[in-house]
Enzyme design. Structure first.
Site, PDB file in Angstrom:
ATOM      1  N   GLY A   8       0.835  -1.212   0.000  1.00 25.58           N
ATOM      2  CA  GLY A   8       0.000   0.000   0.000  1.00 25.58           C
ATOM      3  C   GLY A   8       0.861   1.249   0.000  1.00 25.58           C
ATOM      4  N   GLY A  11      -0.358   4.889  -0.909  1.00 25.76           N
ATOM      5  CA  GLY A  11      -1.277   5.612  -0.032  1.00 25.76           C
ATOM      6  C   GLY A  11      -0.515   6.629   0.819  1.00 25.76           C
ATOM      7  N   GLN A  12      -1.238   7.294   1.699  1.00 22.92           N
ATOM      8  CA  GLN A  12      -0.635   8.358   2.520  1.00 22.92           C
ATOM      9  C   GLN A  12       0.578   7.880   3.322  1.00 22.92           C
ATOM     10  OE1 GLN A  12      -2.568  11.427   5.501  1.00 22.92           O
ATOM     11  NE2 GLN A  12      -2.275   9.519   6.616  1.00 22.92           N
ATOM     12  N   ASP A  57      -1.376  -7.833  -4.616  1.00 22.89           N
ATOM     13  CA  ASP A  57      -2.766  -7.657  -4.198  1.00 22.89           C
ATOM     14  C   ASP A  57      -2.993  -8.590  -3.025  1.00 22.89           C
ATOM     15  OD1 ASP A  57      -5.580  -7.634  -3.924  1.00 22.89           O
ATOM     16  OD2 ASP A  57      -5.781  -7.018  -6.020  1.00 22.89           O
ATOM     17  N   GLN A  82      -8.452  -1.707   2.496  1.00 25.27           N
ATOM     18  CA  GLN A  82      -9.627  -0.911   2.171  1.00 25.27           C
ATOM     19  C   GLN A  82      -9.781  -0.062   3.435  1.00 25.27           C
ATOM     20  OE1 GLN A  82     -12.219   1.152   1.927  1.00 25.27           O
ATOM     21  NE2 GLN A  82     -13.485  -0.271   3.048  1.00 25.27           N
ATOM     22  N   SER A  83      -9.333   1.193   3.372  1.00 25.98           N
ATOM     23  CA  SER A  83      -9.128   1.945   4.609  1.00 25.98           C
ATOM     24  C   SER A  83     -10.251   2.921   4.943  1.00 25.98           C
ATOM     25  CB  SER A  83      -7.796   2.718   4.518  1.00 25.98           C
ATOM     26  OG  SER A  83      -7.897   3.719   3.530  1.00 25.98           O
ATOM     27  N   THR A 124      -5.596  -0.128  14.221  1.00 30.25           N
ATOM     28  CA  THR A 124      -6.314   1.156  14.260  1.00 30.25           C
ATOM     29  C   THR A 124      -7.066   1.423  15.558  1.00 30.25           C
ATOM     30  OG1 THR A 124      -8.211   2.319  13.290  1.00 30.25           O
ATOM     31  CG2 THR A 124      -8.173  -0.045  12.998  1.00 30.25           C
ATOM     32  N   GLU A 126      -9.902   2.497  15.630  1.00 30.21           N
ATOM     33  CA  GLU A 126     -11.290   2.073  15.413  1.00 30.21           C
ATOM     34  C   GLU A 126     -11.607   0.771  16.159  1.00 30.21           C
ATOM     35  OE1 GLU A 126     -13.988   3.266  13.356  1.00 30.21           O
ATOM     36  OE2 GLU A 126     -12.903   5.151  13.429  1.00 30.21           O
ATOM     37  N   TYR A 148     -15.154  -2.279   8.821  1.00 28.17           N
ATOM     38  CA  TYR A 148     -13.715  -1.959   8.743  1.00 28.17           C
ATOM     39  C   TYR A 148     -13.039  -2.326  10.057  1.00 28.17           C
ATOM     40  CZ  TYR A 148      -9.518   0.987   9.032  1.00 28.17           C
ATOM     41  OH  TYR A 148      -8.234   1.439   9.225  1.00 28.17           O
ATOM     42  N   LYS A 152     -10.190  -5.199  10.870  1.00 29.76           N
ATOM     43  CA  LYS A 152      -8.883  -4.836  11.436  1.00 29.76           C
ATOM     44  C   LYS A 152      -8.658  -5.523  12.796  1.00 29.76           C
ATOM     45  CE  LYS A 152      -6.773  -1.767   8.658  1.00 29.76           C
ATOM     46  NZ  LYS A 152      -5.349  -1.694   8.337  1.00 29.76           N
ATOM     47  N   ARG A 183      -3.429  12.868   2.580  1.00 27.63           N
ATOM     48  CA  ARG A 183      -4.564  12.035   2.956  1.00 27.63           C
ATOM     49  C   ARG A 183      -5.503  11.898   1.750  1.00 27.63           C
ATOM     50  NH1 ARG A 183      -6.711   8.290   6.517  1.00 27.63           N
ATOM     51  NH2 ARG A 183      -7.851   9.232   8.238  1.00 27.63           N
TER      52      ARG A 183
HETATM   53  P1  NDP Z   1      -4.555   4.686   2.188  1.00 31.03           P
HETATM   54  O1  NDP Z   1      -5.959   4.334   1.880  1.00 31.03           O
HETATM   55  O2  NDP Z   1      -4.046   6.036   1.765  1.00 31.03           O
HETATM   56  O3  NDP Z   1      -3.568   3.575   1.543  1.00 31.03           O
HETATM   57  C1  NDP Z   1      -3.923   2.235   1.448  1.00 31.03           C
HETATM   58  C2  NDP Z   1      -3.228   1.635   0.223  1.00 31.03           C
HETATM   59  O4  NDP Z   1      -3.555   0.238   0.137  1.00 31.03           O
HETATM   60  C3  NDP Z   1      -3.659   2.267  -1.112  1.00 31.03           C
HETATM   61  O5  NDP Z   1      -2.535   2.498  -1.904  1.00 31.03           O
HETATM   62  C4  NDP Z   1      -4.560   1.187  -1.699  1.00 31.03           C
HETATM   63  O6  NDP Z   1      -4.635   1.215  -3.094  1.00 31.03           O
HETATM   64  C5  NDP Z   1      -3.868  -0.076  -1.217  1.00 31.03           C
HETATM   65  N1  NDP Z   1      -4.717  -1.256  -1.319  1.00 31.03           N
HETATM   66  C6  NDP Z   1      -6.064  -1.341  -1.170  1.00 31.03           C
HETATM   67  N2  NDP Z   1      -6.473  -2.617  -1.367  1.00 31.03           N
HETATM   68  C7  NDP Z   1      -5.376  -3.338  -1.666  1.00 31.03           C
HETATM   69  C8  NDP Z   1      -5.160  -4.706  -1.984  1.00 31.03           C
HETATM   70  N3  NDP Z   1      -6.161  -5.575  -2.078  1.00 31.03           N
HETATM   71  N4  NDP Z   1      -3.902  -5.132  -2.211  1.00 31.03           N
HETATM   72  C9  NDP Z   1      -2.862  -4.258  -2.174  1.00 31.03           C
HETATM   73  N5  NDP Z   1      -3.007  -2.939  -1.884  1.00 31.03           N
HETATM   74  C10 NDP Z   1      -4.257  -2.487  -1.629  1.00 31.03           C
HETATM   75  O7  NDP Z   1      -4.349   4.498   3.766  1.00 31.03           O
HETATM   76  P2  NDP Z   1      -3.377   5.283   4.776  1.00 31.03           P
HETATM   77  O8  NDP Z   1      -2.057   5.455   4.164  1.00 31.03           O
HETATM   78  O9  NDP Z   1      -4.109   6.450   5.336  1.00 31.03           O
HETATM   79  O10 NDP Z   1      -3.302   4.228   5.969  1.00 31.03           O
HETATM   80  C11 NDP Z   1      -2.329   3.189   5.955  1.00 31.03           C
HETATM   81  C12 NDP Z   1      -2.820   2.027   6.789  1.00 31.03           C
HETATM   82  O11 NDP Z   1      -3.053   2.462   8.124  1.00 31.03           O
HETATM   83  C13 NDP Z   1      -4.144   1.418   6.312  1.00 31.03           C
HETATM   84  O12 NDP Z   1      -4.076   0.033   6.513  1.00 31.03           O
HETATM   85  C14 NDP Z   1      -5.179   2.045   7.235  1.00 31.03           C
HETATM   86  O13 NDP Z   1      -6.316   1.216   7.380  1.00 31.03           O
HETATM   87  C15 NDP Z   1      -4.386   2.163   8.520  1.00 31.03           C
HETATM   88  N6  NDP Z   1      -4.811   3.229   9.406  1.00 31.03           N
HETATM   89  C16 NDP Z   1      -4.797   4.524   8.955  1.00 31.03           C
HETATM   90  C17 NDP Z   1      -5.164   5.546   9.789  1.00 31.03           C
HETATM   91  C18 NDP Z   1      -5.118   6.977   9.325  1.00 31.03           C
HETATM   92  O14 NDP Z   1      -5.550   7.841  10.089  1.00 31.03           O
HETATM   93  N7  NDP Z   1      -4.573   7.272   8.165  1.00 31.03           N
HETATM   94  C19 NDP Z   1      -5.587   5.294  11.184  1.00 31.03           C
HETATM   95  C20 NDP Z   1      -5.499   3.889  11.555  1.00 31.03           C
HETATM   96  C21 NDP Z   1      -5.124   2.915  10.696  1.00 31.03           C
HETATM   97  P3  NDP Z   1      -5.965   1.838  -3.822  1.00 31.03           P
HETATM   98  O15 NDP Z   1      -5.777   3.316  -3.794  1.00 31.03           O
HETATM   99  O16 NDP Z   1      -5.928   1.232  -5.166  1.00 31.03           O
HETATM  100  O17 NDP Z   1      -7.155   1.414  -3.007  1.00 31.03           O
HETATM  101  P1  GDP Z   2     -12.045   7.626  10.189  1.00 24.09           P
HETATM  102  O1  GDP Z   2     -11.981   8.082  11.615  1.00 24.09           O
HETATM  103  O2  GDP Z   2     -10.906   6.756   9.790  1.00 24.09           O
HETATM  104  O3  GDP Z   2     -13.346   7.043   9.828  1.00 24.09           O
HETATM  105  O4  GDP Z   2     -11.787   8.951   9.322  1.00 24.09           O
HETATM  106  P2  GDP Z   2     -12.812   9.904   8.534  1.00 24.09           P
HETATM  107  O5  GDP Z   2     -12.030  11.150   8.226  1.00 24.09           O
HETATM  108  O6  GDP Z   2     -13.441   9.207   7.389  1.00 24.09           O
HETATM  109  O7  GDP Z   2     -13.948  10.226   9.606  1.00 24.09           O
HETATM  110  C1  GDP Z   2     -13.675  10.851  10.837  1.00 24.09           C
HETATM  111  C2  GDP Z   2     -15.002  11.294  11.474  1.00 24.09           C
HETATM  112  O8  GDP Z   2     -15.539  12.375  10.711  1.00 24.09           O
HETATM  113  C3  GDP Z   2     -16.070  10.204  11.502  1.00 24.09           C
HETATM  114  O9  GDP Z   2     -16.693  10.207  12.773  1.00 24.09           O
HETATM  115  C4  GDP Z   2     -17.061  10.649  10.438  1.00 24.09           C
HETATM  116  O10 GDP Z   2     -18.417  10.254  10.709  1.00 24.09           O
HETATM  117  C5  GDP Z   2     -16.929  12.154  10.551  1.00 24.09           C
HETATM  118  N1  GDP Z   2     -17.373  12.887   9.355  1.00 24.09           N
HETATM  119  C6  GDP Z   2     -18.250  13.929   9.340  1.00 24.09           C
HETATM  120  N2  GDP Z   2     -18.440  14.342   8.089  1.00 24.09           N
HETATM  121  C7  GDP Z   2     -17.698  13.568   7.279  1.00 24.09           C
HETATM  122  C8  GDP Z   2     -17.491  13.537   5.863  1.00 24.09           C
HETATM  123  O11 GDP Z   2     -18.039  14.327   5.109  1.00 24.09           O
HETATM  124  N3  GDP Z   2     -16.625  12.583   5.406  1.00 24.09           N
HETATM  125  C9  GDP Z   2     -15.967  11.722   6.235  1.00 24.09           C
HETATM  126  N4  GDP Z   2     -15.110  10.846   5.718  1.00 24.09           N
HETATM  127  N5  GDP Z   2     -16.173  11.711   7.572  1.00 24.09           N
HETATM  128  C10 GDP Z   2     -17.019  12.638   8.087  1.00 24.09           C
END
Ligand code: NDP
Ligand code: GDP
Length: 341
Positions: A8, A11-12, A57, A82-83, A124, A126, A148, A152, A183
């Site tokens: 991944g 991603g971020q 994948d 699938q985040s 996470t 969550e 989700y 996790k 993000r």
């Molecule tokens: P992102 O969604 O930005 O990155 C996730 C990456 O995983 C993407 O590049 C995505 O590709 C890829 N991916 C999705 N499905 C598959 C698959 N089947 N096989 C291989 N790669 C896949 O997430 P973040 O960088 O924000 O987060 C990183 C990790 O940390 C994630 O696991 C997330 O759940 C976890 N996390 C993040 C938090 C946050 O605040 N950012 C908080 C807690 C946990 P594509 O774009 O094609 O879907």
């Molecule tokens: P999460 O904590 O990983 O689910 O990150 P999100 O940024 O998706 O959501 C954080 C919080 O913001 C959750 O409680 C959502 O219900 C709330 N929220 C309120 N409005 C929105 C919106 O327009 N989009 C998203 N993604 N979250 C929202």
């Protein structure tokens, strides 16, 4: 030279960690499913072409084995997921296949091809779900509230299990929300920051959001990847919370972001009728059921004292600085200027 494999990586967190490990002199292999993410994050970080790309994948065991055999990594960071919580309600099975079973596939492949490698799982906050408003630490019970979070939860425990039963060096980072200009735009902080900048520039009229009352502990992703790396540098594997310890409602983030864009808001109404209006009285923020979750976590705040004590890690950028950083980046993007990341 140490070798790391980051799943991944487009991603971020994957992009930020790629840069950090390259700076530390690692050979970095990035594995992704080459889906929607593209390479824009690596491009903005100035590291496009520096990470060795491997197709992977988490739905496909063969691709996981191939990637591990090619990279022969010393460290593996699993970010692939699938985040997006909201999407998990409409795609619970796919979410479980990727986030839960996918991690078992990956751990099995590690056990067979690279049993000495150190493994990091992106767990996470969550997981804590509806366990009340107190600060969570590594001993707090879990009570997941979304598909989700349930997926996790499996990933978390299978990582612990491979550590205990198979002797892998495997760690969970229990990550509270961490944000940045990198993000995904479906997440609330980036959605708001991008909208505030576009509205300020006259490119958009208003933004529609969901639950403004949700309380979150928001940190800066750039700092969190350093904590993850430190987890894999310890003598023994363990699980750690990364968090700021501060909690704020979504509404406050929205307010800070619009203030940073030069459009301070006045709030009027309640619930679905609540609106954020600018000084001219124009509605800039409105609420719709569309962005509400069937079940939302009311409040999440973490106690990262174990990470501070053992890893020497601490979140430096706190809530107040985050919205201005993100809005400034969106303004720069719209102006075609270089973004500070
Ligand atoms: P992102 O969604 O930005 O990155 C996730 C990456 O995983 C993407 O590049 C995505 O590709 C890829 N991916 C999705 N499905 C598959 C698959 N089947 N096989 C291989 N790669 C896949 O997430 P973040 O960088 O924000 O987060 C990183 C990790 O940390 C994630 O696991 C997330 O759940 C976890 N996390 C993040 C938090 C946050 O605040 N950012 C908080 C807690 C946990 P594509 O774009 O094609 O879907
Ligand atoms: P999460 O904590 O990983 O689910 O990150 P999100 O940024 O998706 O959501 C954080 C919080 O913001 C959750 O409680 C959502 O219900 C709330 N929220 C309120 N409005 C929105 C919106 O327009 N989009 C998203 N993604 N979250 C929202």
């Amino acid at each position: 030279m140490k070798k790391a494999l980051i799943t991944g990586y487009r991603g971020q967190d994957g992009a930020y960690l790629s840069r950090l490990l390259l700076e530390k002199g690692y050979e970095v292999y990035g594995a992704d499913r080459a889906g929607d993410a593209g390479l824009w994050r690596l491009r903005e970080l100035g590291i496009e072409g520096k990470v060795k790309d491997l197709p992977l994948d988490l739905l496909e065991q063969g691709s996981i084995m191939d990637a591990l055999e090619k990279a022969q990594p010393d460290e593996i960071y699993n970010f692939a997921a699938q985040s997006f919580v909201l999407m998990s309600f409409s795609q619970p099975v796919l979410t479980a296949e990727i986030n839960a079973v996918g991690v078992a596939r990956l751990l099995e492949a590690v056990r067979k091809t690279a049993p000495k490698a150190r493994f990091f799982q992106a767990s996470t906050a969550e997981l804590f779900g509806s366990t009340g408003s107190a600060q969570k630490n590594e001993t707090t019970d879990f009570y997941p509230k979304s598909p989700y979070a349930v997926s996790k939860l499996y990933a978390h425990w299978i990582t612990v299990n491979f550590r205990q039963a198979q002797g892998l060096y495997a760690c969970n980072g229990i990550l509270f929300n961490h944000e940045s200009p990198l993000r995904g735009e479906e997440f609330v902080t980036r959605k708001i920051a991008a909208a505030a900048a576009r509205i300020k520039k006259g490119l958009q009229e208003k933004v529609t959001v969901g639950n403004l009352d949700a309380l979150r502990d928001w940190g800066y992703a750039r700092e969190y990847v350093e904590g993850m790396w430190r987890m894999l540098q310890q003598e023994k594997p363990d699980d750690y919370i990364l968090a700021t310890g501060e909690v704020h409602p979504v509404r406050e983030f929205v307010g800070r972001a619009f203030e940073a864009a030069g459009l301070p808001l006045d709030w009027k109404g309640k619930g679905l009728d609540e609106k954020g209006c600018d000084a001219s009285g124009a509605v800039r923020v409105e609420v719709s059921k569309e962005f509400y979750r069937p079940a939302d976590v009311k409040e999440l705040v973490g106690d990262a004292s174990k990470a501070r004590r053992v890893l020497g890690w601490e979140a430096k950028t706190k809530f107040g600085e985050l919205a201005p950083i993100m809005v400034d980046a969106e303004m720069k993007r719209l102006e075609g200027a270089k973004v500070e990341l």
